[in-house]
Motif scaffolding. Structure first.
Motif, mmCIF file in Angstrom:
data_model
loop_
_atom_site.group_PDB
_atom_site.id
_atom_site.type_symbol
_atom_site.label_atom_id
_atom_site.label_comp_id
_atom_site.label_asym_id
_atom_site.label_seq_id
_atom_site.Cartn_x
_atom_site.Cartn_y
_atom_site.Cartn_z
ATOM 1 N N LEU A 70 0.972 -1.155 -0.006
ATOM 2 C CA LEU A 70 0.127 -0.008 -0.017
ATOM 3 C C LEU A 70 0.844 1.171 -0.049
ATOM 4 O O LEU A 70 1.876 1.298 0.884
ATOM 5 N N SER A 71 0.875 2.214 -0.876
ATOM 6 C CA SER A 71 1.686 3.287 -0.923
ATOM 7 C C SER A 71 1.127 4.137 0.259
ATOM 8 O O SER A 71 0.080 4.026 0.436
ATOM 9 N N ALA A 72 2.255 4.733 0.653
ATOM 10 C CA ALA A 72 2.009 5.615 2.169
ATOM 11 C C ALA A 72 2.742 6.838 1.888
ATOM 12 O O ALA A 72 3.527 7.071 1.557
ATOM 13 N N ARG A 73 1.738 7.895 2.768
ATOM 14 C CA ARG A 73 2.477 9.189 2.897
ATOM 15 C C ARG A 73 2.117 9.820 4.159
ATOM 16 O O ARG A 73 1.101 9.315 4.733
ATOM 17 N N ILE A 74 2.730 10.954 4.722
ATOM 18 C CA ILE A 74 2.434 11.158 5.999
ATOM 19 C C ILE A 74 1.773 12.622 5.575
ATOM 20 O O ILE A 74 2.254 13.544 4.703
ATOM 21 N N ASP A 75 0.640 12.709 6.337
ATOM 22 C CA ASP A 75 -0.043 14.242 5.962
ATOM 23 C C ASP A 75 0.527 14.981 7.163
ATOM 24 O O ASP A 75 0.220 15.053 8.359
ATOM 25 N N VAL A 76 1.477 16.086 6.758
ATOM 26 C CA VAL A 76 2.412 16.801 7.764
ATOM 27 C C VAL A 76 1.343 17.687 8.681
ATOM 28 O O VAL A 76 1.862 17.912 9.720
ATOM 29 N N ARG A 77 0.146 17.873 8.382
ATOM 30 C CA ARG A 77 -0.676 18.736 9.103
ATOM 31 C C ARG A 77 -1.296 18.033 10.190
ATOM 32 O O ARG A 77 -1.671 18.405 11.439
ATOM 33 N N ARG A 78 -1.203 16.734 10.012
ATOM 34 C CA ARG A 78 -1.896 15.757 11.165
ATOM 35 C C ARG A 78 -1.013 14.956 11.984
ATOM 36 O O ARG A 78 -1.211 14.455 12.793
ATOM 37 N N MET A 79 0.524 15.219 11.581
ATOM 38 C CA MET A 79 1.543 14.551 12.304
ATOM 39 C C MET A 79 2.103 15.022 13.535
ATOM 40 O O MET A 79 2.095 16.272 13.611
ATOM 41 N N THR A 187 14.552 6.951 10.854
ATOM 42 C CA THR A 187 13.508 7.828 11.140
ATOM 43 C C THR A 187 13.722 9.152 11.430
ATOM 44 O O THR A 187 12.843 10.026 10.989
ATOM 45 N N PHE A 188 14.873 9.565 11.760
ATOM 46 C CA PHE A 188 15.274 11.020 11.828
ATOM 47 C C PHE A 188 14.856 11.912 10.248
ATOM 48 O O PHE A 188 14.342 12.798 10.386
ATOM 49 N N MET A 189 15.408 11.047 9.258
ATOM 50 C CA MET A 189 15.366 11.668 8.009
ATOM 51 C C MET A 189 14.002 11.823 7.559
ATOM 52 O O MET A 189 13.707 12.790 7.129
ATOM 53 N N ILE A 190 13.150 11.051 8.038
ATOM 54 C CA ILE A 190 11.676 11.104 7.491
ATOM 55 C C ILE A 190 11.163 12.331 8.360
ATOM 56 O O ILE A 190 10.423 13.169 7.997
ATOM 57 N N LEU A 191 11.512 12.378 9.882
ATOM 58 C CA LEU A 191 11.062 13.585 10.405
ATOM 59 C C LEU A 191 11.338 14.704 9.988
ATOM 60 O O LEU A 191 10.855 15.982 10.241
ATOM 61 N N ASP A 192 12.649 14.791 9.505
ATOM 62 C CA ASP A 192 13.284 15.900 8.957
ATOM 63 C C ASP A 192 12.831 16.170 7.589
ATOM 64 O O ASP A 192 12.520 17.753 7.239
ATOM 65 N N HIS A 193 12.268 15.377 6.814
ATOM 66 C CA HIS A 193 11.278 15.746 5.500
ATOM 67 C C HIS A 193 10.205 16.177 6.113
ATOM 68 O O HIS A 193 9.597 17.145 5.137
ATOM 69 N N VAL A 205 4.555 13.982 2.674
ATOM 70 C CA VAL A 205 5.743 13.301 2.539
ATOM 71 C C VAL A 205 5.452 11.973 2.141
ATOM 72 O O VAL A 205 4.835 11.070 2.866
ATOM 73 N N TYR A 206 5.978 11.585 0.867
ATOM 74 C CA TYR A 206 5.538 10.062 0.520
ATOM 75 C C TYR A 206 6.608 9.206 0.912
ATOM 76 O O TYR A 206 8.064 9.613 0.679
ATOM 77 N N LEU A 207 6.292 7.897 1.427
ATOM 78 C CA LEU A 207 7.293 7.012 1.794
ATOM 79 C C LEU A 207 7.367 5.973 1.187
ATOM 80 O O LEU A 207 8.323 5.009 1.475
ATOM 81 N N GLY A 208 6.668 5.835 0.107
ATOM 82 C CA GLY A 208 6.969 4.312 -0.611
ATOM 83 C C GLY A 208 5.811 3.605 -0.230
ATOM 84 O O GLY A 208 4.677 4.017 0.014
ATOM 85 N N TYR A 209 6.120 2.223 -0.104
ATOM 86 C CA TYR A 209 5.099 1.432 0.266
ATOM 87 C C TYR A 209 5.101 0.691 1.731
ATOM 88 O O TYR A 209 6.318 0.575 1.980
ATOM 89 N N TRP A 210 3.989 0.884 2.253
ATOM 90 C CA TRP A 210 3.823 -0.026 3.733
ATOM 91 C C TRP A 210 3.381 -1.369 3.236
ATOM 92 O O TRP A 210 2.288 -1.558 2.534
ATOM 93 N N VAL A 211 3.732 -2.412 3.830
ATOM 94 C CA VAL A 211 3.375 -3.679 3.544
ATOM 95 C C VAL A 211 3.040 -4.358 4.852
ATOM 96 O O VAL A 211 3.805 -4.834 5.785
ATOM 97 N N PRO A 212 1.736 -4.617 5.183
ATOM 98 C CA PRO A 212 1.360 -5.405 6.266
ATOM 99 C C PRO A 212 1.953 -6.687 6.402
ATOM 100 O O PRO A 212 1.767 -7.528 5.404
ATOM 101 N N GLY A 213 2.597 -7.064 7.501
ATOM 102 C CA GLY A 213 3.006 -8.630 7.702
ATOM 103 C C GLY A 213 4.543 -8.406 7.420
ATOM 104 O O GLY A 213 5.136 -9.576 7.392
#
Length: 274
Positions: A70-79, A187-193, A205-213
């Motif tokens: 599943l493609s994943a991204r962070i909504d920086v306004r809700r983070m 994790t730091f690089m994602i937080l800094d992005h 901030v788009y993170l690529g794919y999240w894969v449950p399991g």
């Protein structure tokens, strides 16, 4: 196999190969070339529909009996920061961010090799040489940047190849020194992005794919404000346990239907029609 829409681009599907995330699965990708004067618009449009960039190719998983990726991204306004994430920021506050054009250096490659040898020695990139590394960094037809993090001695500690989209930053590939395992540099690089996106007034901030399991991809669920692309739309991810990685023969639409449902950008944006 080729599938063509009434206007460019053309979409292809790869042959099945072993999945790098879930044991015993076979992966298949739907992809298209990223080139020409419409490359930026195409990249923006398809990124918003769950595609990712690799050099001059945009791709999205299209496995026959599995839809776990599943493609994943962070909504920086809700983070919001967790306690552990605040600690990681403090541990790395001595690092300096530097943004450059997508140009590969020997220092980057040396760090890249150390990272692979320590963390992904059996991965698909393990045999990448300096020329392939340079191609990964430099072969981009869109607005891309290399973001470097150096310490007080100006020694390179972490690198991210990042695309600048209309609505956010897309972290294409990141690597970092394996010498500081407790620093949480990934994790730091994602937080800094996230901070950088806020500075640029970009919402995601788009993170690529999240894969449950998948243990490799589990860390992405630790970020609040995470959204996943599911059923043709982005939706907030509230409970990671609610998503399944089980296979099902009807979990993926036929390729032709997938291609027909892709929304392409206008080839002649306003003010530029021929």
């Amino acid at each position: 196999m080729r599938h063509t829409l009434p206007i460019a681009p053309q979409f292809y599907v790869t042959a099945p190969q072993p999945c790098p995330y879930l044991d015993g699965r076979m992966e298949r990708k739907l992809f298209t070339a990223l080139q020409g004067e419409n490359a930026d618009r195409l990249n923006n449009s398809l990124s918003q529909q769950g595609f990712r960039r690799s050099q001059n190719v945009l791709y999205r998983p299209s496995c026959a009996e599995c839809s776990a990726c599943l493609s994943a991204r962070i909504d920086v306004r809700r983070m919001t920061l967790s306690r552990s994430q605040r600690k990681i920021l403090r541990r790395n506050e001595h690092l300096t961010r530097k943004t450059t054009s997508p140009w590969a250096t020997e220092e980057q490659f040396t760090l890249f090799r150390r990272y692979l040898d320590e963390r992904h020695a059996d991965g698909g990139m393990a045999d990448m040489d300096v020329f392939e590394f340079a191609a990964m960094i430099e072969e981009t037809p869109i607005r891309s940047r290399v973001i470097e993090y150096t310490d007080e001695l100006r020694e390179l500690q972490a690198v991210s190849l990042t695309d600048v989209l209309d609505d956010g930053l897309s972290m294409v590939y990141s690597f970092y020194t394996p010498d500081r395992p407790r620093a949480g540099l990934g994790t730091f690089m994602i937080l800094d992005h996230v901070r950088l996106a806020q500075e640029l007034d970009l919402p995601y901030v788009y993170l690529g794919y999240w894969v449950p399991g998948s243990q490799k991809m589990g860390y992405k669920a630790n970020f609040s404000g995470l959204e996943i692309y599911l059923g043709g739309e982005w939706q907030p991810m509230n409970d990671p346990e609610a998503y399944s990685h089980e296979t099902h023969p009807l979990s993926t639409d036929p390729i032709a239907e997938q291609v027909a449902n892709i929304q392409l950008p206008d080839r002649h944006p306003t003010g530029q029609r021929g």
